[in-house]
Motif scaffolding. Structure first.
Motif, PDB file in Angstrom:
ATOM      1  N   SER A 122      -9.794  34.133   1.467  1.00 53.56           N
ATOM      2  CA  SER A 122     -10.854  34.822   2.235  1.00 53.56           C
ATOM      3  C   SER A 122     -11.118  34.102   3.565  1.00 53.56           C
ATOM      4  CB  SER A 122     -12.134  34.973   1.413  1.00 53.56           C
ATOM      5  OG  SER A 122     -12.450  33.765   0.797  1.00 53.56           O
ATOM      6  N   MET A 123     -10.917  32.771   3.604  1.00 57.66           N
ATOM      7  CA  MET A 123     -11.029  32.059   4.894  1.00 57.66           C
ATOM      8  C   MET A 123      -9.866  32.448   5.804  1.00 57.66           C
ATOM      9  SD  MET A 123     -12.287  28.179   4.285  1.00 57.66           S
ATOM     10  CE  MET A 123     -12.426  27.801   6.024  1.00 57.66           C
ATOM     11  N   ASN A 144     -10.401  35.585   7.663  1.00 58.54           N
ATOM     12  CA  ASN A 144     -11.312  35.501   8.810  1.00 58.54           C
ATOM     13  C   ASN A 144     -10.646  34.948  10.064  1.00 58.54           C
ATOM     14  OD1 ASN A 144     -13.472  36.548   7.438  1.00 58.54           O
ATOM     15  ND2 ASN A 144     -14.112  34.557   6.634  1.00 58.54           N
ATOM     16  N   ARG A 145      -9.435  34.390   9.897  1.00 55.47           N
ATOM     17  CA  ARG A 145      -8.717  33.893  11.069  1.00 55.47           C
ATOM     18  C   ARG A 145      -8.024  35.074  11.757  1.00 55.47           C
ATOM     19  NH1 ARG A 145      -6.223  27.964   9.254  1.00 55.47           N
ATOM     20  NH2 ARG A 145      -8.257  27.002   8.978  1.00 55.47           N
ATOM     21  N   SER A 157      -6.224  40.711   1.537  1.00 51.30           N
ATOM     22  CA  SER A 157      -6.785  39.582   0.780  1.00 51.30           C
ATOM     23  C   SER A 157      -6.354  39.610  -0.678  1.00 51.30           C
ATOM     24  CB  SER A 157      -8.300  39.578   0.873  1.00 51.30           C
ATOM     25  OG  SER A 157      -8.669  39.290   2.185  1.00 51.30           O
TER      26      SER A 157
END
Ligand code: NYM
Length: 212
Positions: free
Chosen positions: A138-139, A142-143, A154
């Protein structure tokens, strides 16, 4: 007298973990300290096989799942003569993805076992070091630019992450896990130290064969 061989260093991880940036930074750092080093990446989209893969990843064409898996593997095999030549010349290769991505991504599809996925890559030059850039999917999402190419969702990346975890249980591979949620500089520092350590170990050993 033959010169000391270069090391085969691989960076792996889920999409957007920062592998490409870290490969480039590592090659620069090694070169600056007087060690010949070059970057390679898989898929290598410049070859004929690579162009088929590129069109598939960009969703411009569809390929049957087994077929595309074998194309990814063939794309590595076609580079093996060049890889061996460079290693023998004392050049360290820093590789952005390798067979581990091949297995993790295909085996994240329904109906594909790790064992089947590993088979076509058995016998490839074995990396002296595989650094896994660990980042929560999930990180990663976000990139930037997540979601443009095939596989960039995801849910799929979460399954890919699990497959990588399974591959990392294999103690015949020199895995190192790197926390990729930190700054580029912090991550680079760890990668550089691990790489420098492996250079001197690798130079006295023949290149191994993967999963054999
Ligand atoms: N990929 C990469 C595979 O599915 N199999 C492979 O063998 C390799 C090397 O292609 N989503 C997937 C992972 C990525 C994509 O992306 C290549 P990039 O940004 O060129 O590393």
């Amino acid at each position: 007298m033959s010169c000391r061989r270069g090391a085969l260093i691989v960076l792996e991880g889920v999409d957007r973990a920062g592998k490409t940036t870290q490969c480039q930074t590592l090659v620069q750092a090694l070169q600056q300290s007087g060690r010949p080093a070059e970057i390679m990446r898989f898929p290598d989209r410049t070859t004929k096989i690579g162009q088929l893969i590129n069109s598939y990843l960009e969703k411009k064409s569809n390929l049957e799942d087994h077929t595309v898996h074998l194309l990814f593997s063939a794309n590595r095999w076609e580079m093996v003569p060049l890889m061996k030549q460079k290693l023998e010349q004392g050049i360290t290769l820093v590789v952005d993805r390798y067979a581990f991505s091949g297995v993790a991504f295909t085996s994240a599809k329904p109906g594909f076992s790790l064992e089947w996925c590993m088979k076509p890559d058995v016998g490839l030059p074995k990396p002296d070091l595989v650094m896994f850039l660990q980042l929560n999917p999930s990180m990663a999402a976000n990139r930037g630019e997540f979601g443009i190419e095939r596989y960039e969702t995801s849910d799929f990346q979460r399954t890919v992450s699990q497959r990588f975890e399974e591959l990392m249980q294999d103690s015949s591979i020199n895995w190192k896990v790197i926390d990729a949620a930190r700054t580029i500089e912090e991550v680079h520092k760890d990668i550089k130290l691990l790489s420098e350590d492996i250079l001197s170990l690798a130079e006295n050993q023949p290149v191994g064969e993967l999963w054999k």
